[in-house]
Scaffold this active site. Structure first.
Site, PDB file in Angstrom:
ATOM      1  N   PHE A 186       0.814  -1.219   0.000  1.00 51.39           N
ATOM      2  CA  PHE A 186       0.000   0.000   0.000  1.00 51.39           C
ATOM      3  C   PHE A 186       0.846   1.266   0.000  1.00 51.39           C
ATOM      4  O   PHE A 186       0.369   2.330  -0.389  1.00 51.39           O
ATOM      5  CB  PHE A 186      -0.937   0.016   1.226  1.00 51.39           C
ATOM      6  CG  PHE A 186      -0.259   0.495   2.486  1.00 51.39           C
ATOM      7  CD1 PHE A 186      -0.140   1.854   2.762  1.00 51.39           C
ATOM      8  CD2 PHE A 186       0.304  -0.404   3.390  1.00 51.39           C
ATOM      9  CE1 PHE A 186       0.515   2.297   3.911  1.00 51.39           C
ATOM     10  CE2 PHE A 186       0.957   0.030   4.529  1.00 51.39           C
ATOM     11  CZ  PHE A 186       1.060   1.393   4.789  1.00 51.39           C
ATOM     12  N   LYS A 234      -1.213  -7.257  -9.149  1.00 51.05           N
ATOM     13  CA  LYS A 234      -2.165  -7.383  -8.028  1.00 51.05           C
ATOM     14  C   LYS A 234      -1.728  -6.322  -7.005  1.00 51.05           C
ATOM     15  O   LYS A 234      -0.866  -6.544  -6.176  1.00 51.05           O
ATOM     16  CB  LYS A 234      -2.057  -8.798  -7.430  1.00 51.05           C
ATOM     17  CG  LYS A 234      -3.296  -9.305  -6.709  1.00 51.05           C
ATOM     18  CD  LYS A 234      -3.808  -8.411  -5.598  1.00 51.05           C
ATOM     19  CE  LYS A 234      -3.026  -8.529  -4.324  1.00 51.05           C
ATOM     20  NZ  LYS A 234      -3.420  -7.519  -3.310  1.00 51.05           N
ATOM     21  N   GLU A 244      -4.948  -3.785  -1.826  1.00 49.94           N
ATOM     22  CA  GLU A 244      -6.383  -3.518  -1.792  1.00 49.94           C
ATOM     23  C   GLU A 244      -6.713  -2.255  -0.982  1.00 49.94           C
ATOM     24  O   GLU A 244      -7.857  -1.814  -0.945  1.00 49.94           O
ATOM     25  CB  GLU A 244      -7.161  -4.728  -1.261  1.00 49.94           C
ATOM     26  CG  GLU A 244      -6.816  -5.197   0.150  1.00 49.94           C
ATOM     27  CD  GLU A 244      -5.605  -6.144   0.219  1.00 49.94           C
ATOM     28  OE1 GLU A 244      -4.602  -5.896  -0.475  1.00 49.94           O
ATOM     29  OE2 GLU A 244      -5.661  -7.125   0.996  1.00 49.94           O
ATOM     30  N   ARG A 245      -5.690  -1.666  -0.325  1.00 48.05           N
ATOM     31  CA  ARG A 245      -5.948  -0.446   0.464  1.00 48.05           C
ATOM     32  C   ARG A 245      -6.035   0.790  -0.423  1.00 48.05           C
ATOM     33  O   ARG A 245      -6.745   1.715  -0.133  1.00 48.05           O
ATOM     34  CB  ARG A 245      -4.833  -0.220   1.477  1.00 48.05           C
ATOM     35  CG  ARG A 245      -4.420  -1.440   2.231  1.00 48.05           C
ATOM     36  CD  ARG A 245      -4.525  -1.249   3.735  1.00 48.05           C
ATOM     37  NE  ARG A 245      -4.210  -2.488   4.418  1.00 48.05           N
ATOM     38  CZ  ARG A 245      -5.019  -3.526   4.524  1.00 48.05           C
ATOM     39  NH1 ARG A 245      -6.240  -3.474   4.023  1.00 48.05           N
ATOM     40  NH2 ARG A 245      -4.649  -4.621   5.149  1.00 48.05           N
ATOM     41  N   SER A 295       5.324  -6.909   3.485  1.00 48.79           N
ATOM     42  CA  SER A 295       5.894  -7.245   4.794  1.00 48.79           C
ATOM     43  C   SER A 295       6.653  -8.576   4.717  1.00 48.79           C
ATOM     44  O   SER A 295       6.377  -9.422   3.852  1.00 48.79           O
ATOM     45  CB  SER A 295       4.770  -7.330   5.828  1.00 48.79           C
ATOM     46  OG  SER A 295       3.837  -8.300   5.418  1.00 48.79           O
ATOM     47  N   CYS A 320       9.566   1.859   3.606  1.00 46.42           N
ATOM     48  CA  CYS A 320      10.506   0.775   3.927  1.00 46.42           C
ATOM     49  C   CYS A 320      11.918   1.313   4.087  1.00 46.42           C
ATOM     50  O   CYS A 320      12.792   0.626   4.595  1.00 46.42           O
ATOM     51  CB  CYS A 320      10.480  -0.294   2.856  1.00 46.42           C
ATOM     52  SG  CYS A 320      11.146   0.291   1.302  1.00 46.42           S
ATOM     53  N   GLU A 345       9.256  -3.986  13.109  1.00 44.24           N
ATOM     54  CA  GLU A 345       9.041  -2.824  12.245  1.00 44.24           C
ATOM     55  C   GLU A 345       7.752  -2.148  12.718  1.00 44.24           C
ATOM     56  O   GLU A 345       6.704  -2.797  12.779  1.00 44.24           O
ATOM     57  CB  GLU A 345       8.888  -3.291  10.792  1.00 44.24           C
ATOM     58  CG  GLU A 345       8.608  -2.162   9.834  1.00 44.24           C
ATOM     59  CD  GLU A 345       8.428  -2.647   8.387  1.00 44.24           C
ATOM     60  OE1 GLU A 345       7.692  -3.626   8.163  1.00 44.24           O
ATOM     61  OE2 GLU A 345       9.017  -2.024   7.494  1.00 44.24           O
TER      62      GLU A 345
HETATM   63  P1  NAD Z   1       1.525  -6.560   3.175  1.00 43.14           P
HETATM   64  O1  NAD Z   1       2.546  -7.617   3.263  1.00 43.14           O
HETATM   65  O2  NAD Z   1       0.408  -6.545   4.147  1.00 43.14           O
HETATM   66  O3  NAD Z   1       0.820  -6.581   1.727  1.00 43.14           O
HETATM   67  C1  NAD Z   1       1.577  -6.601   0.530  1.00 43.14           C
HETATM   68  C2  NAD Z   1       0.789  -7.335  -0.538  1.00 43.14           C
HETATM   69  O4  NAD Z   1       0.578  -8.692  -0.117  1.00 43.14           O
HETATM   70  C3  NAD Z   1      -0.580  -6.743  -0.809  1.00 43.14           C
HETATM   71  O5  NAD Z   1      -0.820  -6.743  -2.196  1.00 43.14           O
HETATM   72  C4  NAD Z   1      -1.525  -7.684  -0.067  1.00 43.14           C
HETATM   73  O6  NAD Z   1      -2.789  -7.784  -0.685  1.00 43.14           O
HETATM   74  C5  NAD Z   1      -0.807  -9.012  -0.117  1.00 43.14           C
HETATM   75  N1  NAD Z   1      -1.098  -9.840   1.069  1.00 43.14           N
HETATM   76  C6  NAD Z   1      -1.343  -9.406   2.330  1.00 43.14           C
HETATM   77  N2  NAD Z   1      -1.576 -10.444   3.151  1.00 43.14           N
HETATM   78  C7  NAD Z   1      -1.452 -11.563   2.400  1.00 43.14           C
HETATM   79  C8  NAD Z   1      -1.572 -12.969   2.697  1.00 43.14           C
HETATM   80  N3  NAD Z   1      -1.843 -13.406   3.913  1.00 43.14           N
HETATM   81  N4  NAD Z   1      -1.391 -13.838   1.694  1.00 43.14           N
HETATM   82  C9  NAD Z   1      -1.105 -13.409   0.455  1.00 43.14           C
HETATM   83  N5  NAD Z   1      -0.988 -12.089   0.122  1.00 43.14           N
HETATM   84  C10 NAD Z   1      -1.151 -11.184   1.079  1.00 43.14           C
HETATM   85  O7  NAD Z   1       2.325  -5.164   3.192  1.00 43.14           O
HETATM   86  P2  NAD Z   1       1.744  -3.689   3.251  1.00 43.14           P
HETATM   87  O8  NAD Z   1       1.191  -3.433   4.607  1.00 43.14           O
HETATM   88  O9  NAD Z   1       0.871  -3.422   2.071  1.00 43.14           O
HETATM   89  O10 NAD Z   1       3.078  -2.838   3.030  1.00 43.14           O
HETATM   90  C11 NAD Z   1       3.936  -2.468   4.064  1.00 43.14           C
HETATM   91  C12 NAD Z   1       5.126  -3.405   4.154  1.00 43.14           C
HETATM   92  O11 NAD Z   1       5.828  -3.415   2.908  1.00 43.14           O
HETATM   93  C13 NAD Z   1       6.147  -2.974   5.179  1.00 43.14           C
HETATM   94  O12 NAD Z   1       6.606  -4.117   5.864  1.00 43.14           O
HETATM   95  C14 NAD Z   1       7.254  -2.347   4.345  1.00 43.14           C
HETATM   96  O13 NAD Z   1       8.529  -2.350   4.957  1.00 43.14           O
HETATM   97  C15 NAD Z   1       7.220  -3.221   3.151  1.00 43.14           C
HETATM   98  N6  NAD Z   1       7.839  -2.565   2.004  1.00 43.14           N
HETATM   99  C16 NAD Z   1       9.053  -3.043   1.590  1.00 43.14           C
HETATM  100  C17 NAD Z   1       9.691  -2.445   0.520  1.00 43.14           C
HETATM  101  C18 NAD Z   1      11.015  -2.961   0.039  1.00 43.14           C
HETATM  102  O14 NAD Z   1      11.404  -2.633  -1.085  1.00 43.14           O
HETATM  103  N7  NAD Z   1      11.721  -3.758   0.817  1.00 43.14           N
HETATM  104  C19 NAD Z   1       9.087  -1.353  -0.123  1.00 43.14           C
HETATM  105  C20 NAD Z   1       7.845  -0.903   0.329  1.00 43.14           C
HETATM  106  C21 NAD Z   1       7.224  -1.532   1.394  1.00 43.14           C
END
Ligand code: NAD
Length: 499
Positions: free
Chosen positions: A149, A173, A176-177, A226, A281, A384
């Protein structure tokens, strides 16, 4: 209330699963739209259509593919204000920050205009008598990206621009937020000349993600989000024989040496710790001053700067330094971690828990927090937080500070503030973290370098954008050819020596 859709074969397409997720305006707390959550069948259908469209796109010469991206860049500039507004409305970040989100994606699209050069391959003339050898980079077919998101414009573009420039079809994909901007980007790609089916946006949750991981047509998956989900996607995707790269969470340390310019260090920490409400991140979440006196001076400089931070809705324009968190659940999680820090004995020297904004009482705003005397056993250090909370861990030596950053399980970014070249160079060489800043708090590499963390911040072999993206989204085929005289020799039963 608005019902959002998917983007399939060049058109906005309503969902058919009957399942939806709420999309909030984080500043007001109101639900402003519903996004459809795709079923496995919807996902598989989008993939089948992408697979039908891909061969013609893969056979289109790379210069023509690059021209689509060139036009896309022009359209991004044209629609910058519209994109930024839609982004801020769903994410909550300020308008300048939203424009930065679009800009950092746009720069990767610009880099991908160099696809004809990047895809040229290798050629050896006369590798043996009458023998030439060449390697070419071919598209994988249909590939997918699953994005978070916090950068709803930048990260989708980091994924689809190189994948499409390489001749693949792409299934996006998004989170969804905040799904509106990814849909707008797909429409702009179509307007730029992309054939239908080459960029499919399928909105959804775990069901759509699992369908991506299990669909045999999808050859590669790129994920950002994450760490627990990154690990899950990496292992399931690899087990299904796909090429996978996953980028996870972070806990970025900034080491402040006694010789650092303390005003510069404090300014950097405030921007890097609290910008975008800490939902980056590459945010700095741990300040590591070296020496008690350095720590005292740093805290003294930080407090007034943090107390002056302006928190509010993006509609307040320049009057705002950062906006709300993305959801009420994110706000509750951050505040509960703050309380755990207090219970576990850290000093809360700036307390943002009572922050409230008149007229926006239901928004997901969190005031800025600063902790001093944080220790490594505390949850606020280990986890985090992804909110406007900066922790200070006091250390007595450079070696101790270095060890803290190295021992942490995350390895996305880090920084050192010092005036000493030897220390800075030693730090850059020894640290086990993917992106390093020297007097730069958020060292996000530009589009033509690559972006990626180490340890639990990155899974897979190649980084995002830069030349690595062109390696990730292609596979190499090597041709050895002999014309024509060598064909007259008859059969051979051993490897030919190229002499
Ligand atoms: P998230 O892991 O909750 O979601 C990321 C994606 O995974 C979304 O598209 C979501 O729909 C999907 N998802 C969520 N739960 C799932 C599940 N149980 N099974 C399958 N798919 C699932 O992350 P977020 O809250 O959207 O983003 C924040 C996180 O992203 C933070 O931890 C941040 O550090 C990380 N991030 C990392 C980078 C990097 O380059 N390392 C860059 C940006 C964000």
């Amino acid at each position: 209330m608005q019902d959002l859709s998917h983007f399939i074969d060049g058109a906005l397409t309503p969902g058919s699963s009957g399942r939806f997720a709420d999309v909030f305006n984080p500043a007001t707390g109101e639900v402003q739209a519903r996004v459809p959550l795709a079923s496995k069948d919807e996902l598989d259908d989008a993939v089948a259509r992408a697979a039908a469209a891909q061969p013609a796109w893969g056979a289109t010469n790379p210069q023509r593919r690059a021209r689509v991206l060139m036009e896309f860049v022009r359209l991004l500039h044209r629609d910058m204000d519209k994109l930024a507004e839609a982004l801020s409305r769903e994410h909550g970040k300020t308008i300048p920050d939203a424009k930065g989100d679009v800009q950092r994606g746009l720069e990767v699209a610009e880099f991908c205009i160099g696809a004809p050069h990047l895809l040229k391959g290798e050629y050896t003339d006369s590798a043996g008598p009458g023998i030439d050898m060449y390697s070419m980079r071919q598209p994988l077919g249909v590939v997918a990206g699953i994005t978070p998101f916090n950068f709803p414009a930048m990260i989708p573009m980091w994924k689809f621009a190189p994948a499409i420039a390489c001749g693949n079809a792409f299934i996006l994909k998004p989170s969804e937020r905040d799904p509106s901007v990814p849909l707008m980007l797909a429409a702009l790609m179509k307007e730029a000349g992309l054939p239908d089916g080459i960029l499919q946006v399928v909105n959804g949750d775990k069901e759509a993600v699992d369908a991506i991981l299990d669909n045999p047509t999808i050859a590669a998956v790129g994920f950002v989000g994450s760490t627990p989900i990154a690990e899950y996607i990496y292992s399931r995707g690899c087990a299904n024989g796909k090429r996978v790269q996953c980028f996870g969470g972070a806990k970025n340390h900034m080491i402040v040496m006694p010789d650092a310019d303390m005003d510069q260090a404090a300014d950097a920490l405030v921007g890097a710790g609290y910008g975008a409400a800490g939902e980056r991140c590459m945010a700095i979440s741990v300040a590591v001053p070296v020496g008690e006196e350095t720590a005292d001076r740093l805290i003294e400089k930080l407090i007034p700067r943090i107390e002056k931070l302006k928190v509010g809705p993006y509609t307040a324009g320049d009057d705002v330094d950062y906006g709300p968190l993305v959801t009420g659940a994110a706000k509750e999680r951050v505040l509960s971690l703050v309380n755990s820090g207090i219970e576990q004995g850290a000093d809360l020297v700036v307390d943002g828990r009572d922050f409230s904004l008149q007229g926006y009482e239901d928004g997901f705003f969190v005031g800025p927090h600063l902790f001093d005397r944080v220790t490594r056993d505390m949850d606020i250090y280990k986890q985090e937080i992804f909110g406007p909370v900066l922790s200070t861990v006091r250390t007595q030596s450079y070696e101790e500070a270095l060890a803290h950053a190295m021992d942490h399980e995350y390895g996305n970014g880090t920084a050192i503030f010092t005036r000493d070249g030897d220390t800075a160079r030693d730090f850059a060489n020894r640290i086990n973290i993917g992106m390093v800043g020297v007097n730069v708090p958020i060292p996000v590499p530009l589009a033509y370098h690559t972006f990626g963390g180490w340890k639990k911040s990155g899974f897979g072999d190649l980084n995002q954008h830069g030349p690595d993206a062109f390696r990730f989204y292609t596979r190499t085929k090597t041709v050895t050819s002999r014309w024509p005289s060598g064909l007259k020799e008859g059969g051979e039963f051993h490897f030919k020596q190229m002499d």
